[in-house]
Design a protein around this motif. Sequence first.
Motif, PDB file in Angstrom:
ATOM      1  N   THR A 143       0.953  -1.037   0.004  1.00 54.45           N
ATOM      2  CA  THR A 143       0.187  -0.042  -0.227  1.00 54.45           C
ATOM      3  C   THR A 143       0.785   1.337  -0.022  1.00 54.45           C
ATOM      4  O   THR A 143       0.631   2.252  -0.750  1.00 54.45           O
ATOM      5  CB  THR A 143      -0.957   0.076   1.314  1.00 54.45           C
ATOM      6  N   HIS A 176     -12.794   4.080   1.578  1.00 58.91           N
ATOM      7  CA  HIS A 176     -12.030   3.102   0.576  1.00 58.91           C
ATOM      8  C   HIS A 176     -10.669   3.001   0.626  1.00 58.91           C
ATOM      9  O   HIS A 176     -10.283   2.114   1.495  1.00 58.91           O
ATOM     10  CB  HIS A 176     -12.515   3.788  -0.726  1.00 58.91           C
ATOM     11  N   SER A 177      -9.537   3.919   0.197  1.00 55.93           N
ATOM     12  CA  SER A 177      -8.552   3.445   0.064  1.00 55.93           C
ATOM     13  C   SER A 177      -7.634   4.971   0.107  1.00 55.93           C
ATOM     14  O   SER A 177      -7.899   5.645  -0.558  1.00 55.93           O
ATOM     15  CB  SER A 177      -8.193   2.807  -1.123  1.00 55.93           C
ATOM     16  N   GLU A 178      -6.562   4.836   0.953  1.00 54.51           N
ATOM     17  CA  GLU A 178      -5.766   6.072   0.950  1.00 54.51           C
ATOM     18  C   GLU A 178      -5.229   6.412  -0.487  1.00 54.51           C
ATOM     19  O   GLU A 178      -4.763   7.424  -0.810  1.00 54.51           O
ATOM     20  CB  GLU A 178      -4.853   6.206   2.204  1.00 54.51           C
ATOM     21  N   VAL A 179      -4.837   5.537  -1.191  1.00 54.61           N
ATOM     22  CA  VAL A 179      -4.134   5.353  -2.382  1.00 54.61           C
ATOM     23  C   VAL A 179      -5.154   6.196  -3.541  1.00 54.61           C
ATOM     24  O   VAL A 179      -4.759   7.123  -4.036  1.00 54.61           O
ATOM     25  CB  VAL A 179      -3.957   4.235  -2.942  1.00 54.61           C
ATOM     26  N   ALA A 180      -6.559   5.721  -3.457  1.00 55.45           N
ATOM     27  CA  ALA A 180      -7.521   6.308  -4.395  1.00 55.45           C
ATOM     28  C   ALA A 180      -7.890   7.686  -3.651  1.00 55.45           C
ATOM     29  O   ALA A 180      -7.960   8.657  -4.689  1.00 55.45           O
ATOM     30  CB  ALA A 180      -8.778   5.669  -4.102  1.00 55.45           C
ATOM     31  N   ALA A 192      -5.033   9.918  -4.958  1.00 58.81           N
ATOM     32  CA  ALA A 192      -5.029  10.282  -6.548  1.00 58.81           C
ATOM     33  C   ALA A 192      -6.058  11.057  -6.903  1.00 58.81           C
ATOM     34  O   ALA A 192      -5.688  12.083  -7.693  1.00 58.81           O
ATOM     35  CB  ALA A 192      -5.441   8.714  -7.147  1.00 58.81           C
ATOM     36  N   HIS A 199      -9.007  -2.680  -1.437  1.00 60.65           N
ATOM     37  CA  HIS A 199      -9.173  -1.395  -1.853  1.00 60.65           C
ATOM     38  C   HIS A 199      -9.718  -1.040  -3.127  1.00 60.65           C
ATOM     39  O   HIS A 199     -10.380  -0.033  -3.207  1.00 60.65           O
ATOM     40  CB  HIS A 199      -7.704  -0.787  -1.700  1.00 60.65           C
ATOM     41  N   LEU A 248     -13.389  -1.293  -2.524  1.00 64.05           N
ATOM     42  CA  LEU A 248     -14.201  -0.345  -1.890  1.00 64.05           C
ATOM     43  C   LEU A 248     -13.895   1.109  -2.577  1.00 64.05           C
ATOM     44  O   LEU A 248     -14.884   1.892  -2.531  1.00 64.05           O
ATOM     45  CB  LEU A 248     -13.269   0.240  -0.584  1.00 64.05           C
ATOM     46  N   VAL A 269      -5.296   0.766  -8.012  1.00 64.23           N
ATOM     47  CA  VAL A 269      -6.522   1.765  -7.177  1.00 64.23           C
ATOM     48  C   VAL A 269      -6.504   2.958  -7.552  1.00 64.23           C
ATOM     49  O   VAL A 269      -7.670   3.536  -7.542  1.00 64.23           O
ATOM     50  CB  VAL A 269      -6.022   1.373  -5.518  1.00 64.23           C
ATOM     51  N   ALA A 277      -9.724   4.856  -9.242  1.00 62.29           N
ATOM     52  CA  ALA A 277     -10.419   6.258  -8.755  1.00 62.29           C
ATOM     53  C   ALA A 277     -10.431   7.244  -9.709  1.00 62.29           C
ATOM     54  O   ALA A 277     -11.273   8.016  -9.708  1.00 62.29           O
ATOM     55  CB  ALA A 277      -9.727   6.525  -7.452  1.00 62.29           C
TER      56      ALA A 277
END
Lengths: 184, 184
Positions: free
Chosen positions: A17, A127-131, A134, B20, B23, B130, B134
């Motif tokens: 991640t 959801h996701s910190e990556v998303a 971005a 991820h 989500l 991911v 997004a």
Amino acid sequence: MLAVLRLGHRPGRDKRTTTHLGLTARALGADRLILTRRDPEVEASLAAIQDRWGAGLAVEVRPQWRPVIRDWKGTKVHLTMYGEHLDEVVPRIPRGRDLLVVVGAEKVPPEVYQLVDHNIAVGHQPHSEVAALAVFLDRFLVGAGLRRPFDGQLRIIGSPRGKRVAASPGRPLPGAERASSNQE
Amino acid sequence: MLAVLRLGHRPGRDKRTTTHLGLTARALGADRLILTRRDPEVEASLAAIQDRWGAGLAVEVRPQWRPVIRDWKGTKVHLTMYGEHLDEVVPRIPRGRDLLVVVGAEKVPPEVYQLVDHNIAVGHQPHSEVAALAVFLDRFLVGAGLRRPFDGQLRIIGSPRGKRVAASPGRPLPGAERASSNQE
């Protein structure tokens, strides 16, 4: 400068991640990734990508994250689903100043919410910190992050079908790749 | 319908990334996640989140991915850094038709590039599927995905500081959360 501070990285568990987070930071317009724990695997992955595709993201380790936020000269934002919706906040972030984007792993210490200028929700759903990073960078930089040039050994020539890869001028193509070939 | 087809999921290794991805699909406007391999951990994580925060993403397992793409009634796109830049392709994707977004893990079989209508690059640099999903969904839905309502047990009230969580009307707040409390 546009920096991303990654809080709460757990070596091993968060390896992929945090690597994805670093690559996303680089590819979408950030200059710097600040980790609070050393993780040789993450650092090696990011270095290998930058060696091949071009530098652009400085990576540093600062175990003391409080002074990183407190002493930051510029705007400080924290991405959290509990914050204000990015539709409302992004237009209020000043342009032309340094920006620090704080991104947590699981639990973020409560004081982070107080130390930053804005807590920003990329939607109010988990959801996701990556998303989240971005979308935030894409919105803040109005897509310009994705157009940032890199001086790598390799360069992709966008193609409707297949894969076209070229060597940058003056650099040999490493290994298996061939310039403008249509390999998959 | 807006569906995401995840190719090449490796149980164990890709567990968190695929969770991820699911989500992110849900939070940014997709209705359906199609996995090609069963992974009870991923499915349980997604179910737990949807139980708490509201349904919205149907999850199904289709080991034969070729017919999923081939028989799709609607537009089919594949996110890959080798594709055409999303600035150019997104405006050409028809609205009001079903959309299938194919997202790979490491290696994607060459025929995927041929089976879809568009190969779309969320930038031409390596980063994260991911992040790519997004940004693609945010661009394609012009931010509307992030405003999608969910009928969950919990609902966040966006806040400049701290965390405000409310129970949805007619539903008790589970466990530790308190309505409109400022906890962190």
